[in-house]
Design a protein around this motif. Structure first.
Motif, PDB file in Angstrom:
ATOM      1  N   LEU A 182       0.830  -1.204   0.000  1.00  0.00           N
ATOM      2  CA  LEU A 182       0.000   0.000   0.000  1.00  0.00           C
ATOM      3  C   LEU A 182       0.861   1.249   0.000  1.00  0.00           C
ATOM      4  CD1 LEU A 182      -2.807  -0.843   2.569  1.00  0.00           C
ATOM      5  CD2 LEU A 182      -2.899  -0.981   0.077  1.00  0.00           C
ATOM      6  N   GLU A 183       0.439   2.231  -0.783  1.00  0.00           N
ATOM      7  CA  GLU A 183       1.120   3.523  -0.795  1.00  0.00           C
ATOM      8  C   GLU A 183       0.186   4.561  -0.211  1.00  0.00           C
ATOM      9  OE1 GLU A 183       3.483   4.893  -4.049  1.00  0.00           O
ATOM     10  OE2 GLU A 183       3.583   2.888  -4.899  1.00  0.00           O
ATOM     11  N   LEU A 184       0.618   5.181   0.870  1.00  0.00           N
ATOM     12  CA  LEU A 184      -0.132   6.268   1.484  1.00  0.00           C
ATOM     13  C   LEU A 184       0.671   7.545   1.343  1.00  0.00           C
ATOM     14  CD1 LEU A 184      -1.308   4.712   4.884  1.00  0.00           C
ATOM     15  CD2 LEU A 184      -2.590   4.875   2.755  1.00  0.00           C
ATOM     16  N   ALA A 185      -0.031   8.649   1.151  1.00  0.00           N
ATOM     17  CA  ALA A 185       0.646   9.939   1.050  1.00  0.00           C
ATOM     18  C   ALA A 185       1.034  10.449   2.429  1.00  0.00           C
ATOM     19  CB  ALA A 185      -0.250  10.947   0.349  1.00  0.00           C
ATOM     20  N   SER A 186       0.220  10.109   3.436  1.00  0.00           N
ATOM     21  CA  SER A 186       0.516  10.582   4.782  1.00  0.00           C
ATOM     22  C   SER A 186      -0.239   9.751   5.814  1.00  0.00           C
ATOM     23  CB  SER A 186       0.140  12.062   4.925  1.00  0.00           C
ATOM     24  OG  SER A 186      -1.269  12.197   4.826  1.00  0.00           O
ATOM     25  N   ALA A 187       0.071   9.997   7.055  1.00  0.00           N
ATOM     26  CA  ALA A 187      -0.600   9.372   8.187  1.00  0.00           C
ATOM     27  C   ALA A 187      -0.455  10.318   9.369  1.00  0.00           C
ATOM     28  CB  ALA A 187       0.019   8.012   8.501  1.00  0.00           C
ATOM     29  N   GLU A 188      -1.371  10.222  10.311  1.00  0.00           N
ATOM     30  CA  GLU A 188      -1.380  11.112  11.472  1.00  0.00           C
ATOM     31  C   GLU A 188      -0.642  10.472  12.650  1.00  0.00           C
ATOM     32  OE1 GLU A 188      -2.666  14.243  11.451  1.00  0.00           O
ATOM     33  OE2 GLU A 188      -2.932  13.852   9.313  1.00  0.00           O
ATOM     34  N   PRO A 189       0.097  11.263  13.419  1.00  0.00           N
ATOM     35  CA  PRO A 189       0.753  10.704  14.604  1.00  0.00           C
ATOM     36  C   PRO A 189      -0.282  10.119  15.567  1.00  0.00           C
ATOM     37  CG  PRO A 189       1.544  12.928  14.148  1.00  0.00           C
ATOM     38  CD  PRO A 189       0.376  12.689  13.246  1.00  0.00           C
ATOM     39  N   LEU A 190      -0.033   8.924  16.060  1.00  0.00           N
ATOM     40  CA  LEU A 190      -0.926   8.270  17.017  1.00  0.00           C
ATOM     41  C   LEU A 190      -0.294   8.231  18.404  1.00  0.00           C
ATOM     42  CD1 LEU A 190      -3.597   6.717  17.466  1.00  0.00           C
ATOM     43  CD2 LEU A 190      -2.322   4.633  16.979  1.00  0.00           C
TER      44      LEU A 190
END
Length: 134
Positions: free
Chosen positions: A58-66
Motif C-alpha cells: 500500500l502507498e499512502l501519502a501521509s498518516a497522522e501521529p498516534l
C-alpha cells in the motif's frame, strides 16, 4: 544494564469498519503492526510509509501521529521496541493489502476484541487500547 532497543515506526491502518491491520513476519508467531526499523536520514513517518508499502503493497501519502510506545519486542527476547506509531484509514477505493516481502500472513483485528488464539506484539496491544480509548 539496559536492554537493547530497536527504534521503529509503524502504521495503525484501519478499514471502514474500524478493524486494524496486523502482520506476521516469516519465521515468527506474533502479529504486529506493519512497520520496521528507521533507516539513516529517514523520519519516523517516512519509515512507516515505506515499510507499509514494502510489507503489504500500500502507498499512502501521509498518516497522522498516534503515539509513542516503548515495550518488549515481540520476536526478540530481551529487547525493547521504541515505536513511533501513525494512524491512517484505508480509503474505500484503495487496493487491499497483501502479504509481500517478509510478511507471511495478515489479519484484520477488532481493537475491542483482540484474538487470544494468536500471539500479539505488546505494542499492538497498547495501540489497540489507545484506539479504543479514542
Amino acid at each position: 544494564m539496559s536492554e537493547p532497543t530497536f527504534v521503529v515506526a509503524a502504521v495503525c491502518l484501519r478499514d471502514a469498519s474500524g478493524l486494524m491491520l496486523a502482520v506476521r513476519k516469516r519465521g515468527t508467531s506474533a502479529f504486529m503492526l506493519p512497520g520496521g526499523k528507521i533507516e539513516a536520514g529517514e523520519t519516523p513517518l517516512q519509515c512507516a510509509l515505506r515499510e507499509l508499502h514494502e510489507e503489504v503493497g500500500l502507498e499512502l501519502a501521509s498518516a497522522e501521529p498516534l503515539g509513542h510506545f516503548l515495550d518488549d519486542a515481540a520476536n526478540e527476547p530481551g529487547h525493547l521496541v521504541d515505536a513511533t506509531v501513525f494512524a491512517a484509514d484505508l480509503a474505500p477505493n484503495a487496493p487491499l493489502p497483501a502479504p509481500i516481502a517478509e510478511i507471511d500472513e495478515l489479519r484484520w483485528l477488532d481493537p475491542a476484541a483482540l484474538p487470544v488464539d494468536v500471539p500479539l506484539a505488546p505494542v499492538l496491544v497498547r495501540v489497540a487500547a489507545q484506539v479504543i480509548a479514542g
